[in-house]
Design a protein around this motif. Structure first.
Motif, PDB file in Angstrom:
ATOM      1  N   GLY A 346      25.154   7.327  44.262  1.00 13.35           N
ATOM      2  CA  GLY A 346      25.129   7.134  45.708  1.00 13.35           C
ATOM      3  C   GLY A 346      26.049   8.099  46.424  1.00 13.35           C
ATOM      4  N   LEU A 347      27.200   8.366  45.811  1.00 17.37           N
ATOM      5  CA  LEU A 347      28.151   9.308  46.394  1.00 17.37           C
ATOM      6  C   LEU A 347      27.555  10.717  46.420  1.00 17.37           C
ATOM      7  CD1 LEU A 347      30.998   9.189  47.568  1.00 17.37           C
ATOM      8  CD2 LEU A 347      31.895   9.736  45.293  1.00 17.37           C
ATOM      9  N   ALA A 348      26.877  11.097  45.338  1.00 20.27           N
ATOM     10  CA  ALA A 348      26.220  12.416  45.285  1.00 20.27           C
ATOM     11  C   ALA A 348      25.158  12.535  46.381  1.00 20.27           C
ATOM     12  CB  ALA A 348      25.598  12.624  43.912  1.00 20.27           C
ATOM     13  N   ASP A 349      24.334  11.500  46.528  1.00 19.84           N
ATOM     14  CA  ASP A 349      23.285  11.519  47.557  1.00 19.84           C
ATOM     15  C   ASP A 349      23.876  11.646  48.962  1.00 19.84           C
ATOM     16  OD1 ASP A 349      21.374  11.256  45.622  1.00 19.84           O
ATOM     17  OD2 ASP A 349      21.078   9.107  45.893  1.00 19.84           O
ATOM     18  N   SER A 350      25.022  10.992  49.197  1.00 11.93           N
ATOM     19  CA  SER A 350      25.641  11.024  50.525  1.00 11.93           C
ATOM     20  C   SER A 350      26.169  12.412  50.864  1.00 11.93           C
ATOM     21  CB  SER A 350      26.777   9.996  50.585  1.00 11.93           C
ATOM     22  OG  SER A 350      26.280   8.690  50.375  1.00 11.93           O
ATOM     23  N   TYR A 351      26.822  13.042  49.900  1.00 12.97           N
ATOM     24  CA  TYR A 351      27.336  14.394  50.146  1.00 12.97           C
ATOM     25  C   TYR A 351      26.179  15.380  50.377  1.00 12.97           C
ATOM     26  CZ  TYR A 351      32.128  13.085  48.889  1.00 12.97           C
ATOM     27  OH  TYR A 351      33.380  12.537  48.872  1.00 12.97           O
ATOM     28  N   ILE A 352      25.096  15.196  49.624  1.00 12.31           N
ATOM     29  CA  ILE A 352      23.917  16.054  49.822  1.00 12.31           C
ATOM     30  C   ILE A 352      23.344  15.850  51.220  1.00 12.31           C
ATOM     31  CG2 ILE A 352      21.506  16.390  49.126  1.00 12.31           C
ATOM     32  CD1 ILE A 352      22.401  15.862  46.245  1.00 12.31           C
ATOM     33  N   ALA A 353      23.263  14.590  51.653  1.00 17.53           N
ATOM     34  CA  ALA A 353      22.688  14.279  52.962  1.00 17.53           C
ATOM     35  C   ALA A 353      23.509  14.901  54.087  1.00 17.53           C
ATOM     36  CB  ALA A 353      22.602  12.772  53.154  1.00 17.53           C
ATOM     37  N   LEU A 354      24.829  14.949  53.952  1.00 20.40           N
ATOM     38  CA  LEU A 354      25.661  15.564  54.985  1.00 20.40           C
ATOM     39  C   LEU A 354      25.262  17.018  55.215  1.00 20.40           C
ATOM     40  CD1 LEU A 354      29.283  14.208  54.286  1.00 20.40           C
ATOM     41  CD2 LEU A 354      27.818  13.703  56.252  1.00 20.40           C
ATOM     42  N   THR A 355      24.984  17.713  54.102  1.00 17.36           N
ATOM     43  CA  THR A 355      24.580  19.119  54.216  1.00 17.36           C
ATOM     44  C   THR A 355      23.127  19.245  54.654  1.00 17.36           C
ATOM     45  OG1 THR A 355      26.182  19.855  52.577  1.00 17.36           O
ATOM     46  CG2 THR A 355      24.275  21.256  52.921  1.00 17.36           C
ATOM     47  N   PHE A 356      22.268  18.410  54.073  1.00 15.38           N
ATOM     48  CA  PHE A 356      20.826  18.512  54.362  1.00 15.38           C
ATOM     49  C   PHE A 356      20.542  18.328  55.850  1.00 15.38           C
ATOM     50  CE2 PHE A 356      16.514  16.739  54.646  1.00 15.38           C
ATOM     51  CZ  PHE A 356      15.806  17.724  53.976  1.00 15.38           C
ATOM     52  N   TYR A 357      21.266  17.387  56.471  1.00 11.68           N
ATOM     53  CA  TYR A 357      21.060  17.122  57.890  1.00 11.68           C
ATOM     54  C   TYR A 357      22.021  17.920  58.787  1.00 11.68           C
ATOM     55  CZ  TYR A 357      18.014  13.323  56.428  1.00 11.68           C
ATOM     56  OH  TYR A 357      16.998  12.595  55.858  1.00 11.68           O
ATOM     57  N   ASN A 358      22.679  18.910  58.182  1.00 15.40           N
ATOM     58  CA  ASN A 358      23.568  19.807  58.919  1.00 15.40           C
ATOM     59  C   ASN A 358      24.734  19.073  59.587  1.00 15.40           C
ATOM     60  OD1 ASN A 358      22.699  22.951  59.446  1.00 15.40           O
ATOM     61  ND2 ASN A 358      20.989  21.672  58.772  1.00 15.40           N
ATOM     62  N   PHE A 359      25.249  18.030  58.926  1.00 12.01           N
ATOM     63  CA  PHE A 359      26.418  17.333  59.432  1.00 12.01           C
ATOM     64  C   PHE A 359      27.714  17.923  58.870  1.00 12.01           C
ATOM     65  CE2 PHE A 359      23.392  13.513  59.568  1.00 12.01           C
ATOM     66  CZ  PHE A 359      23.035  13.782  60.880  1.00 12.01           C
ATOM     67  N   ALA A 360      27.600  18.739  57.828  1.00 11.67           N
ATOM     68  CA  ALA A 360      28.785  19.348  57.206  1.00 11.67           C
ATOM     69  C   ALA A 360      28.384  20.641  56.525  1.00 11.67           C
ATOM     70  CB  ALA A 360      29.420  18.387  56.206  1.00 11.67           C
ATOM     71  N   ALA A 361      29.353  21.521  56.317  1.00 12.41           N
ATOM     72  CA  ALA A 361      29.096  22.804  55.670  1.00 12.41           C
ATOM     73  C   ALA A 361      28.863  22.603  54.181  1.00 12.41           C
ATOM     74  CB  ALA A 361      30.277  23.746  55.887  1.00 12.41           C
ATOM     75  N   PRO A 362      27.921  23.341  53.590  1.00 14.92           N
ATOM     76  CA  PRO A 362      27.610  23.170  52.164  1.00 14.92           C
ATOM     77  C   PRO A 362      28.828  23.356  51.250  1.00 14.92           C
ATOM     78  CG  PRO A 362      25.932  24.489  53.231  1.00 14.92           C
ATOM     79  CD  PRO A 362      27.017  24.310  54.235  1.00 14.92           C
ATOM     80  N   HIS A 363      29.676  24.351  51.543  1.00 14.62           N
ATOM     81  CA  HIS A 363      30.806  24.610  50.645  1.00 14.62           C
ATOM     82  C   HIS A 363      31.846  23.497  50.692  1.00 14.62           C
ATOM     83  CE1 HIS A 363      32.406  26.064  54.499  1.00 14.62           C
ATOM     84  NE2 HIS A 363      33.613  26.000  53.965  1.00 14.62           N
ATOM     85  N   GLU A 364      31.757  22.599  51.691  1.00 17.33           N
ATOM     86  CA  GLU A 364      32.699  21.488  51.785  1.00 17.33           C
ATOM     87  C   GLU A 364      32.204  20.257  51.023  1.00 17.33           C
ATOM     88  OE1 GLU A 364      33.136  20.772  55.914  1.00 17.33           O
ATOM     89  OE2 GLU A 364      34.354  22.552  56.303  1.00 17.33           O
ATOM     90  N   THR A 365      30.899  20.086  50.928  1.00 16.82           N
ATOM     91  CA  THR A 365      30.355  18.849  50.369  1.00 16.82           C
ATOM     92  C   THR A 365      29.620  19.010  49.042  1.00 16.82           C
ATOM     93  OG1 THR A 365      28.334  19.148  51.674  1.00 16.82           O
ATOM     94  CG2 THR A 365      30.091  17.843  52.662  1.00 16.82           C
ATOM     95  N   MET A 366      28.956  20.132  48.837  1.00 22.63           N
ATOM     96  CA  MET A 366      28.107  20.262  47.651  1.00 22.63           C
ATOM     97  C   MET A 366      28.878  20.260  46.328  1.00 22.63           C
ATOM     98  SD  MET A 366      25.031  20.035  48.696  1.00 22.63           S
ATOM     99  CE  MET A 366      23.635  20.915  48.006  1.00 22.63           C
ATOM    100  N   PRO A 367      30.058  20.881  46.237  1.00 21.94           N
ATOM    101  CA  PRO A 367      30.823  20.749  44.981  1.00 21.94           C
ATOM    102  C   PRO A 367      31.155  19.294  44.653  1.00 21.94           C
ATOM    103  CG  PRO A 367      31.664  22.577  46.285  1.00 21.94           C
ATOM    104  CD  PRO A 367      30.704  21.841  47.163  1.00 21.94           C
ATOM    105  N   LYS A 368      31.459  18.491  45.691  1.00 18.38           N
ATOM    106  CA  LYS A 368      31.735  17.067  45.472  1.00 18.38           C
ATOM    107  C   LYS A 368      30.461  16.347  45.027  1.00 18.38           C
ATOM    108  CE  LYS A 368      35.299  16.982  49.084  1.00 18.38           C
ATOM    109  NZ  LYS A 368      35.670  16.419  50.411  1.00 18.38           N
ATOM    110  N   ALA A 369      29.331  16.736  45.614  1.00 23.19           N
ATOM    111  CA  ALA A 369      28.049  16.132  45.237  1.00 23.19           C
ATOM    112  C   ALA A 369      27.731  16.432  43.775  1.00 23.19           C
ATOM    113  CB  ALA A 369      26.941  16.657  46.137  1.00 23.19           C
ATOM    114  N   LYS A 370      27.970  17.666  43.368  1.00 24.36           N
ATOM    115  CA  LYS A 370      27.687  18.053  41.982  1.00 24.36           C
ATOM    116  C   LYS A 370      28.558  17.280  41.010  1.00 24.36           C
ATOM    117  CE  LYS A 370      27.244  22.088  38.955  1.00 24.36           C
ATOM    118  NZ  LYS A 370      27.370  23.563  38.867  1.00 24.36           N
ATOM    119  N   GLU A 371      29.835  17.156  41.333  1.00 27.17           N
ATOM    120  CA  GLU A 371      30.754  16.408  40.469  1.00 27.17           C
ATOM    121  C   GLU A 371      30.300  14.959  40.303  1.00 27.17           C
ATOM    122  OE1 GLU A 371      35.506  15.083  40.392  1.00 27.17           O
ATOM    123  OE2 GLU A 371      34.733  16.401  41.966  1.00 27.17           O
ATOM    124  N   SER A 372      29.873  14.347  41.414  1.00 28.47           N
ATOM    125  CA  SER A 372      29.425  12.954  41.367  1.00 28.47           C
ATOM    126  C   SER A 372      28.129  12.801  40.581  1.00 28.47           C
ATOM    127  CB  SER A 372      29.243  12.418  42.790  1.00 28.47           C
ATOM    128  OG  SER A 372      30.462  12.434  43.496  1.00 28.47           O
TER     129      SER A 372
END
Length: 592
Positions: A346-372
């Motif tokens: 769920g945490l991975a999906d949330s970080y992905i969604a932040l980037t997918f919907y342009n709510f956050a920059a990819p370099h800020e959220t995607m590494p966290k999404a990958k780790e999760s």
């Protein structure tokens, strides 16, 4: 199981080597005694009955393969056993031909061909092989057509083994417990979807329906199912009551109903019992493995589970605040139980969604999404959702396309009915790699699984758009908007298709609607600026571009979208190159 396979293969190798030595030794001796004239070779094949054996072997082998494919699944014998039968039959074909050349079956038993030639022949035996072939062929054909008949019959019956789970009503005094009712519905649906013999419509197709609608027959028709499950949940302290009823939509008759009064800690048993009861009522076959999956408890910590349900509740809102709240709750679920795989997923999906919907920059959220995602798969490698999430990251952030495709395929292999897996594979991978026809086919699979889903209908239009089939994309997006005129993403994709058709006024109107319905999405604003620029409305374009520049100072704005706009508006490359560099540094997925 793998050790058994290796042992069997080793035995077959030893046997084949031994047989090969014996046959080769005989042939060498036979060749020394009887020289075969190469010009008469085919005549010799006929005389030694090699042709007859080849035909008989082919017919009998086909018979055995048909029998294996029809009978093995009934006894839940693994698929590798069927493949092993086919492999053995293929390996046995040359051996049978060699033996037919070297030996002949006589009334006195098995004799070498040379000895059999010296024995008196009985004419009535000559055509015995024909009867064997005819009988075997008749049996094989019967099995084949029986299999076709039963499979078509099963296909017709499959519609009866179909169900949609409508949103559960929250009967708790505390209306804040709505998340719990939604979570129980989700979990029952998830467990039902693990049963391969059932067709289960996903949550995204049912979430916009009411808990107890009046027009069940029409809803069932829209969703392509024969049965509807309605329910309610009442939570008070550590006690919970779950009411469910299974309804046959065609005549609005109740098939089964039950009330479960349990402790909160026993909620997993309720969800499992409901899934098993429904499968039993619909006469769906459950394998031993599926039964274990349905009965499994994702966590022993009820507080972790409660936080997870809250997280999914907010994640489903797909808003900036909703996703941020979801992250908080998923983190809480992991704190309560660090080994809770669904919490990490769920945490991975949330970080992905932040980037997918342009709510956050990819370099800020995607590494966290990958780790999760990696953590979730380390805890449970059978989570199809986590494989799809990892594939999304590998594709859109790491730009590791080969690894991404492997994960997409693994997700679909684990859960073929997971529509989002098909959707992401189509829209993120296949379109990006130029495999547009495959993308359309994959997206059609997703749409067939969730025919009433606004997301699937919209991205069917998006896939057609990327494939350059703009007229079809326009028709598909229009149909989606008819389903829900307030779905912003459908208006956005309709505008994109109009833009490619150079219908810029129509595109502008659709982008304006999308911006209004989305609450001012920067991505959709960028599309409107581009439409203005193409229409030579530079004043309007520059005004909105300045608005995006100001917005960028406060929140994330896709640098790629701004770069494409700037390239049409500025006379120098300095500003454009600045945005282009920023696109690379943030690893925007639009850059793909």
């Amino acid at each position: 199981m793998s050790n058994q396979k290796l042992a069997l293969v080793s035995t077959l190798e030893i046997a084949s080597v031994g047989l090969g030595v014996v046959v080769r030794s005989y042939l060498e001796k036979s060749a020394a005694r009887y020289a075969v004239n190469p010009r008469n070779f085919f005549g010799e094949l006929k005389r030694r009955n090699v042709y007859k054996v080849a035909i008989a072997y082919a017919v009998v082998a086909w018979l055995l393969m048909q029998a294996a494919s029809q009978i093995f699944p009934f006894f839940e014998i693994p698929n590798w056993a069927v493949r092993l039968v086919v492999l053995l039959l293929i390996m046995g074909f040359p051996v049978a031909l060699i033996l037919a050349w070297a030996f002949e079956l006589t009334p006195e038993g098995l004799k070498t061909t040379e000895v059999a030639d010296e024995l008196p022949r009985k004419s009535e035996r000559k055509r015995a092989w024909i009867y064997v072939v005819i009988i075997a062929g008749a049996v094989a054909a019967s099995l084949f057509f029986f299999g076709r008949y039963t499979s078509s019959k099963q296909g017709a019956e499959m519609s009866e083994k179909s169900i949609a789970v409508l949103p559960f009503e929250n009967w708790s005094e505390d209306k804040a417990n709505a998340y719990f009712a939604e979570g129980v519905q989700d979990e029952i649906l998830t467990r039902l979807s693990k049963i391969a013999d059932l067709k289960v419509t996903s949550r995204t197709s049912t979430q916009h329906y009411k808990s107890a609608p009046e027009n069940l027959a029409e809803i069932a028709k829209q969703l392509g199912v024969a049965h509807i499950l309605e329910g309610s949940v009442q939570k008070s302290g550590d006690a919970v009551r779950v009411n469910v009823q299974l309804i046959k939509a065609a005549n609005d008759s109740q098939v089964w109903a039950e009330t479960f009064d349990r402790k909160l800690t026993d909620i997993f048993s309720v969800e499992s019992d409901v899934a098993k009861a429904i499968a039993d009522q619909l006469r769906a076959h459950i394998t031993r493995q599926e039964e274990q999956v349905i009965a499994a408890k994702p966590t022993k910590n009820i507080e972790a589970y409660d936080a997870y349900l809250r997280g999914r509740y907010f994640w489903n809102k797909r808003t900036s605040d909703g996703i941020k709240h979801a992250i908080e709750h998923f983190q809480q679920s992991i704190e309560h139980d660090p080994d809770f795989a669904l919490g990490h997923a769920g945490l991975a999906d949330s970080y992905i969604a932040l980037t997918f919907y342009n709510f956050a920059a990819p370099h800020e959220t995607m590494p966290k999404a990958k780790e999760s995602a990696i953590k979730a798969l380390a805890l449970d490698d059978t989570l199809a959702e986590a494989h799809a999430s990892l594939a999304h990251i590998l594709m859109n952030y790491d730009w590791n396309w080969s690894a991404a495709e492997k994960e997409f395929k693994r997700s679909i292999e684990l859960t073929p009915d997971y529509a989002t897996g098909h959707q992401w594979y189509a829209i993120h991978y296949l379109t990006a790699t130029g495999r547009f026809e495959e993308a359309v086919r994959e997206m059609k699979k997703a749409l067939k699984l969730e025919p009433a889903s606004l997301v699937m209908n919209t991205f069917m239009g998006a896939t057609l758009y990327y494939a350059g089939r703009y007229d079809e994309a326009i028709d598909q997006c229009r149909r989606t908007i008819e389903m829900d005129p307030n779905f912003a993403v459908a208006h956005w994709h309709l505008g994109l298709a109009y833009e490619q058709k150079q219908a810029l006024d129509a595109a502008t109107e659709e982008f304006k609607k999308a911006i209004s319905l989305s609450g001012g999405s920067p991505l959709m604003k960028a599309a409107l600026v581009r439409a203005y620029a193409k229409s030579q409305k530079k004043h309007e374009a520059n005004e909105m571009l300045n608005e995006l520049n100001e917005l960028w100072k406060r929140q994330y704005v896709s640098a790629y979208e701004v770069a494409t706009i700037t390239s049409r508006l500025v006379t120098t490359n300095r500003h454009f190159n600045c945005w282009k560099t920023h696109t690379r540094s943030t690893r925007s997925n639009s850059f793909i």
